[in-house]
Design a protein around this motif. Structure first.
Motif, PDB file in Angstrom:
ATOM      1  N   UNK A 415      11.126  46.004  15.142  1.00 11.74           N
ATOM      2  CA  UNK A 415      11.857  47.251  14.883  1.00 11.74           C
ATOM      3  C   UNK A 415      11.553  47.781  13.484  1.00 11.74           C
ATOM      4  N   UNK A 416      11.538  46.882  12.503  1.00 12.79           N
ATOM      5  CA  UNK A 416      11.215  47.295  11.130  1.00 12.79           C
ATOM      6  C   UNK A 416       9.847  47.997  11.093  1.00 12.79           C
ATOM      7  N   UNK A 423      13.733  57.205   9.187  1.00 14.05           N
ATOM      8  CA  UNK A 423      14.099  56.978  10.588  1.00 14.05           C
ATOM      9  C   UNK A 423      15.155  55.879  10.692  1.00 14.05           C
ATOM     10  N   UNK A 424      15.787  55.811  11.870  1.00 18.33           N
ATOM     11  CA  UNK A 424      16.825  54.809  12.074  1.00 18.33           C
ATOM     12  C   UNK A 424      16.808  54.315  13.515  1.00 18.33           C
ATOM     13  N   UNK A 425      17.823  53.584  13.882  1.00 22.30           N
ATOM     14  CA  UNK A 425      17.923  52.955  15.192  1.00 22.30           C
ATOM     15  C   UNK A 425      17.581  53.908  16.338  1.00 22.30           C
ATOM     16  N   UNK A 426      18.036  55.136  16.241  1.00 19.25           N
ATOM     17  CA  UNK A 426      17.868  56.082  17.343  1.00 19.25           C
ATOM     18  C   UNK A 426      16.432  56.580  17.491  1.00 19.25           C
ATOM     19  N   UNK A 446      23.256  54.878  10.551  1.00 23.11           N
ATOM     20  CA  UNK A 446      22.945  54.044   9.385  1.00 23.11           C
ATOM     21  C   UNK A 446      22.364  52.684   9.781  1.00 23.11           C
ATOM     22  N   UNK A 447      22.337  52.352  11.072  1.00 24.30           N
ATOM     23  CA  UNK A 447      21.811  51.070  11.523  1.00 24.30           C
ATOM     24  C   UNK A 447      20.287  51.146  11.604  1.00 24.30           C
ATOM     25  N   UNK A 448      19.621  50.103  11.110  1.00 20.68           N
ATOM     26  CA  UNK A 448      18.153  50.069  11.035  1.00 20.68           C
ATOM     27  C   UNK A 448      17.615  51.323  10.334  1.00 20.68           C
ATOM     28  N   UNK A 449      18.263  51.693   9.243  1.00 17.57           N
ATOM     29  CA  UNK A 449      17.818  52.853   8.474  1.00 17.57           C
ATOM     30  C   UNK A 449      16.698  52.435   7.528  1.00 17.57           C
ATOM     31  N   UNK A 471      11.607  50.951   1.941  1.00 19.11           N
ATOM     32  CA  UNK A 471      10.810  52.132   2.281  1.00 19.11           C
ATOM     33  C   UNK A 471       9.363  51.833   2.670  1.00 19.11           C
ATOM     34  N   UNK A 472       8.718  50.879   1.988  1.00 21.65           N
ATOM     35  CA  UNK A 472       7.278  50.664   2.233  1.00 21.65           C
ATOM     36  C   UNK A 472       6.945  49.269   2.736  1.00 21.65           C
ATOM     37  N   UNK A 473       7.914  48.368   2.731  1.00 25.82           N
ATOM     38  CA  UNK A 473       7.672  46.993   3.172  1.00 25.82           C
ATOM     39  C   UNK A 473       8.583  46.714   4.364  1.00 25.82           C
ATOM     40  N   UNK A 474       8.050  46.179   5.472  1.00 28.18           N
ATOM     41  CA  UNK A 474       8.894  45.936   6.658  1.00 28.18           C
ATOM     42  C   UNK A 474       9.780  44.701   6.493  1.00 28.18           C
ATOM     43  N   UNK A 475      10.767  44.837   5.624  1.00 27.74           N
ATOM     44  CA  UNK A 475      11.730  43.754   5.384  1.00 27.74           C
ATOM     45  C   UNK A 475      13.072  44.360   5.030  1.00 27.74           C
ATOM     46  N   UNK A 476      14.094  43.505   5.044  1.00 27.53           N
ATOM     47  CA  UNK A 476      15.440  43.956   4.692  1.00 27.53           C
ATOM     48  C   UNK A 476      15.557  44.226   3.192  1.00 27.53           C
ATOM     49  N   UNK A 477      16.432  45.140   2.844  1.00 27.01           N
ATOM     50  CA  UNK A 477      16.771  45.391   1.443  1.00 27.01           C
ATOM     51  C   UNK A 477      17.475  44.161   0.871  1.00 27.01           C
ATOM     52  N   UNK A 478      17.107  43.767  -0.328  1.00 30.44           N
ATOM     53  CA  UNK A 478      17.728  42.593  -0.954  1.00 30.44           C
ATOM     54  C   UNK A 478      19.066  42.964  -1.585  1.00 30.44           C
ATOM     55  N   UNK A 479      19.819  41.946  -1.941  1.00 33.58           N
ATOM     56  CA  UNK A 479      21.101  42.156  -2.633  1.00 33.58           C
ATOM     57  C   UNK A 479      20.872  42.915  -3.933  1.00 33.58           C
TER      58      UNK A 479
END
Length: 563
Positions: A415-416, A423-426, A446-449, A471-479
């Motif tokens: 998905x990422x 883009x997002x989940x939809x 806001x899910x998978x934004x 924005x440019x790396x297919x990973x989750x945002x860190x804390x």
């Protein structure tokens, strides 16, 4: 220096903003959540941190222990009531009493000023509380307007015909309502049996349900025969299904009816426990209903605090003050009436075309790989990065703490990779979501934004739960990246579990926004101090118009901290 008390302090974003002006001494803070409290203590070593605002009851003793305060700030949790609350099996948010407590503390301690921060919608009519038995006389005196509400306690016909006779009898409710763990076990048996694919797993815990039922006490003579017959038949259906004597379809009606009656009684007890003044109990084919009066939260706050304070309030956007995030929050500033100054909120510093962006906040961390465990050591930083207005302010440590992200599983990774910036989940292909989401159309935007470098982010919440994407790396945002979007500097370290750190960041007041509020408040308090030293007041009747100085003051503060 003005002495400050921070109520509902969270991880300390508002306190940090006030400290950054160097005009406020954060003497005492109050925070109940253990992880947020630990983070606050880690970063505010000179502040006394208490655990629970409800422990503040003897105000004379409190003042003897901690002194007088010039300012009280805080953001009391405020959910009011809504259909969403009812879907969560609650009619009333348990946090509602905290708003009244916040108001009480201000009126008892009487600081020169207060600041209240809350959700944007607080100013709307959506946020309402039900009237209690003790509200009547005070509300009449203050002119608080109420309106009638019909509360649905059960949205289907009640299978117990005489329920109206004892639904609001506390002793009977205490006897009939199941212990939490028993109700949960029976509810999960029903829920997981509704789908054939999870039914076998549900039945694997059937013996546990039978055991729970077998140890329930015998009903007292105070309980009606009609209810006892209903309960015996319902629990027998549970036992026979859990023991695999009958099929789920043959037991479901009795099982669901019993769970519904339990929920009905829980709702009634909730109203009793919160001292809600109810009337006109109605039981018919449509369900069970009662009437109660409600009042606007904002009307209550304004009229209660308006007895002692002049108040200015409104919705501010964090992006106006240099936060790289579109975050709208309700802010109220009050000045005690004897100070003879009309308060004003800080004005906008950045125009929309000038808003700082996700790029300004986190692009310099792009080549620094996050870790996955909160126990891992901080990451060393070098000076090889493209400086922005924000990094000059936020990148203030040679070690990067909290650059911790969630490991991505295969499905989420696909998905990422499928989503572009903005883009997002939809925007995902149906094949990537249909095995996980049964009602994808109800999923929030806001899910998978995937964040956009060229714009401010949306409102930061718990971005781990929302699964925000770099924005440019297919990973989750860190804390740490989420903290940057909230304008926390890198030397501000969060502690606790991974999810708690994400939650602390999402709940926080952006420090840069807090600093703009603090700078304006300090300016007004200085004017009050000058006014109190004058003899005979001012020619215009003792009030100062401070609007002319505000824009330059806030702008100078931003430039000072970003230079």
């Amino acid at each position: 220096m003005y002495r400050l008390l921070d109520l509902f302090a969270g991880a300390g974003g508002m306190s940090l903003g006030f400290m950054q002006t160097e005009r406020f001494d954060i003497a005492v803070a109050v925070e109940k959540n253990d992880y947020a409290k630990a983070t606050y203590e880690r970063n505010h070593e000179n502040t006394e941190v208490l655990s629970d605002i409800l422990d503040i009851t003897d105000y004379d003793s409190f003042k003897r222990s901690y002194g007088e305060f010039d300012v009280i700030v805080g953001g009391p949790p405020c959910q009011g009531f809504s259909n969403a609350n009812r879907q969560r099996n609650h009619i009333i948010s348990q946090n509602n009493s905290l708003v009244k407590k916040y108001v009480e503390v201000i009126l008892k301690l009487k600081p020169k000023a207060f600041v209240m921060e809350n959700v944007r919608m607080l100013k709307s009519d959506i946020h309402r509380f039900y009237c209690t038995h003790s509200d009547g006389v005070e509300f009449e005196q203050l002119g608080i307007v109420t309106r009638n509400e019909t509360i649905c306690l059960l949205d289907t016909e009640c299978p117990v015909g005489d329920i109206y006779e004892y639904l609001f009898n506390p002793a009977i409710l205490n006897e009939l309502i199941l212990p939490d763990k028993v109700f949960y076990a029976l509810r999960m048996l029903h829920k997981n049996s509704r789908k054939e694919e999870t039914r076998e797993k549900a039945l694997s815990k059937g013996k546990q349900c039978i055991k729970h039922i077998s140890v329930l006490p015998q009903r007292s003579p105070a309980i009606s025969r009609q209810y006892i017959n209903f309960e015996q038949a319902s629990l027998n259906a549970f036992i026979r299904y859990a023991g695999e004597e009958i099929e789920f379809e043959d037991a479901e009606h009795e099982i669901l009816s019993y769970l519904n009656v339990q929920r009905l009684m829980m709702h009634a007890k909730e109203l009793l426990d919160n001292n809600i003044a109810v009337r006109n109990l109605k039981v018919d084919q449509r369900g069970v209903y009662v009437d109660a009066n409600s009042y606007s939260v904002i009307d209550y706050i304004g009229k209660r605090l308006g007895q002692l304070y002049q108040i200015d309030d409104g919705v501010l956007n964090a992006a106006w003050f240099g936060v790289p995030q579109l975050r709208e929050r309700y802010i109220a500033i009050g000045l005690r009436k004897d100070l003879h100054l009309q308060p004003e909120l800080p004005v906008k510093v950045y125009k929309e075309a000038e808003y700082l962006t996700v790029f300004d906040a986190i692009q310099d961390l792009e080549q620094i790989h996050p870790v996955f465990n909160t126990e891992d050591d901080p990451i060393p930083l070098n000076n090889e990065f493209e400086a922005t207005e924000l990094t000059r302010l936020l990148r203030n440590s040679v070690m990067l703490s909290n650059h911790v992200a969630t490991e991505t599983r295969e499905t989420a990774q696909k998905r990422f990779e499928a989503l572009g910036q903005g883009q997002n989940f939809h925007d995902l292909d149906r094949s990537l979501i249909e095995n996980t989401y049964t009602r994808p159309e109800r999923t929030q935007n806001s899910i998978y934004l995937r964040l956009e470098y060229g714009k401010p982010s949306g409102t930061v919440t718990n971005v781990r739960k929302s699964m925000w994407i770099h924005p440019t790396i297919p990973r989750a945002i860190s804390i740490r990246e989420a903290a940057r979007l909230q304008s926390f500097p890198d030397d501000y370290v969060f502690v606790g579990t991974k999810d708690s750190q994400y939650q602390q960041v999402g709940n926080a007041v952006p420090p840069i926004m807090g600093r703009a509020i603090a700078a304006k408040l300090a300016e007004m308090l200085d004017l009050c101090r000058g006014l109190s030293n004058m003899q005979g007041g001012l020619a215009d009747g003792g009030h100062i118009d401070n609007r002319r100085t505000q824009q330059d003051d806030v702008q100078n503060k931003v430039e000072e901290h970003c230079s």
